[in-house]
Design an enzyme around this catalytic site. Structure first.
Site, short mmCIF file in Angstrom:
data_model
loop_
_atom_site.label_atom_id
_atom_site.label_comp_id
_atom_site.label_asym_id
_atom_site.label_seq_id
_atom_site.Cartn_x
_atom_site.Cartn_y
_atom_site.Cartn_z
N ASP A 1 0.86 -1.20 0.00
CA ASP A 1 0.00 0.00 0.00
C ASP A 1 0.88 1.24 0.00
O ASP A 1 2.10 1.14 0.16
CB ASP A 1 -0.88 0.00 1.26
CG ASP A 1 -0.02 -0.06 2.52
OD1 ASP A 1 0.27 -1.19 2.98
OD2 ASP A 1 0.41 1.00 3.02
N ASP B 1 0.61 3.67 2.28
CA ASP B 1 0.48 4.26 3.60
C ASP B 1 -0.48 5.47 3.53
O ASP B 1 -1.54 5.34 2.92
CB ASP B 1 1.86 4.63 4.16
CG ASP B 1 1.83 4.75 5.68
OD1 ASP B 1 1.25 3.86 6.33
OD2 ASP B 1 2.37 5.72 6.22
N1 LIG Z 1 1.21 1.17 5.78
C1 LIG Z 1 1.76 0.31 6.64
N2 LIG Z 1 2.22 0.72 7.84
C2 LIG Z 1 2.80 -0.14 8.69
N3 LIG Z 1 2.96 -1.45 8.43
C3 LIG Z 1 2.51 -1.90 7.25
N4 LIG Z 1 2.53 -3.13 6.73
C4 LIG Z 1 1.96 -3.05 5.51
N5 LIG Z 1 1.57 -1.79 5.23
C5 LIG Z 1 1.91 -1.06 6.32
#
Ligand SMILES: Nc1ncnc2[nH]cnc12
Ligand SMILES: CSC[C@H]1O[C@H](OP(=O)(O)O)[C@H](O)[C@@H]1O
Length: 321
Positions: A237, A239
């Site tokens: 992703d 974030d």
């Molecule tokens: N955005 C995110 N923040 C922290 N850990 C993750 N693991 C996968 N995506 C994450």
């Protein structure tokens, strides 16, 4: 341990979505009680097609029941070491903090920023009368990361050749490890970018620190010379830093998790045999041998014998009487 599973030199820690490996024959499960308790789950000893053994451990438990702050990392690393493991390949699902690191891409980070909050036991020496300061300027085993690079790239390229999207491999990146379990705010996500972090997870610490402390030093009789830990991260992703996009949710992560796990299993299947060979030779991965030698404060009368016995579980060279 029974001689049946001796010579397990390579350990794999599976992260979110990666609860087993492919094309391996499970030989047995072991659940060693270490001085730091039991590992996240019983460790599966599997045989590669050649008959070589590797150890697999699911970081969050096989049913993903352990949240990142509660992962018993000391027991995990100590248990792997007790099996003879010298090199750990740790897999992790990460969020991307950079436009060019797309969901589905692979990352071999070389740096870490610690944003955990001090609630995770982060040292084998914690609570003992022995003080040690491990060098951690290079948090991953450089030799192992370099060794992995071409091999992971080759596996990903084959995806393209098979007509599927070929994920990119990103190297020389920095992972920020946050406490969680909630995801970051937008402000935090932007701050991590400003700090120079490229990806984010909740799991690489204290695991990497403990692998360094455990040193996975070699019995003199065996010509294996490493205690190596590398992280193979897969992006799920973006974030929460992209202004025009919604911030990350667990549902976003799950969308990519299965495909990332499939490719991670492929990578593991491809590299494990050769990595085992490299550990036996001691050719690639030398830098951690003796890493703790000058990190432990000199022996003193005030160091308790029971603490030294406990530490002998992971560092017999320094703490055996
Ligand atoms: N955005 C995110 N923040 C922290 N850990 C993750 N693991 C996968 N995506 C994450
Ligand atoms: C499932 S989203 C957050 C979760 O996923 C990652 O786990 P792992 O590193 O074990 O793959 C991340 O670190 C968080 O723990």
């Amino acid at each position: 341990m029974s001689s049946e599973v001796e010579n397990v030199l390579v350990g794999v820690i599976g992260g979110s979505g990666l609860y087993h490996l492919d094309n391996l024959t499970p030989v047995k499960q072991v659940n060693p009680e270490t001085p730091w308790g039991f590992p996240s789950s019983p460790i599966t000893i599997c045989a590669l097609p050649s008959g070589t053994y590797v150890a697999f451990l699911a970081r969050h438990g096989t049913g993903h029941t352990i949240n990142p702050s509660a992962v018993p990392s000391r027991a995990n690393i100590a248990a792997l070491k007790s099996l003879g493991v010298r090199a750990v390949l740790a897999f992790s699902a990460v969020g991307s903090l950079r436009e060019d690191i797309a969901p589905g891409d692979f990352i071999l980070p070389t740096q870490i920023i610690d944003r955990t909050k001090g609630v995770r036991p982060a040292s084998f020496f914690e609570g003992t009368s022995v003080v040690a300061h491990a060098a951690f300027g290079e948090p991953f085993a450089r030799g192992l990361v370099a060794w992995l690079e071409g091999r992971v790239r080759a596996v990903l390229a084959e995806e393209g050749a098979a007509g599927r999207r070929a994920p990119q491999l990103h190297t020389e990146k920095c992972v920020v490890c946050m406490e969680g379990p909630q995801f970051s705010t937008r402000a935090e996500s932007r701050m991590y970018r400003a700090w120079g972090a490229d990806v984010i997870n909740m799991s690489v610490l204290p695991e990497a620190k403990l692998a360094r402390e455990a040193e996975l030093r070699v019995p003199h009789a065996v010509r294996v010379r490493l205690c190596s830990y590398a992280l193979i991260a897969t992006s799920t992703d973006y974030d929460s830093w992209r202004e025009d996009e919604a911030s990350v949710t667990a549902a976003d992560v799950f969308k990519t998790l299965q495909e990332n796990a499939r490719l991670s299993r492929l990578v593991a299947a491809r590299v494990l045999e050769e990595l085992h060979g490299a550990t036996v030779e001691g050719s690639v991965l030398k830098e951690e041998q003796g890493a703790m030698q000058y990190s432990i404060m000199p022996r003193s009368e005030q160091q308790k014998p029971e603490d030294r016995r406990k530490l002998a579980y992971i560092l017999p060279t320094y703490f055996s009487e």
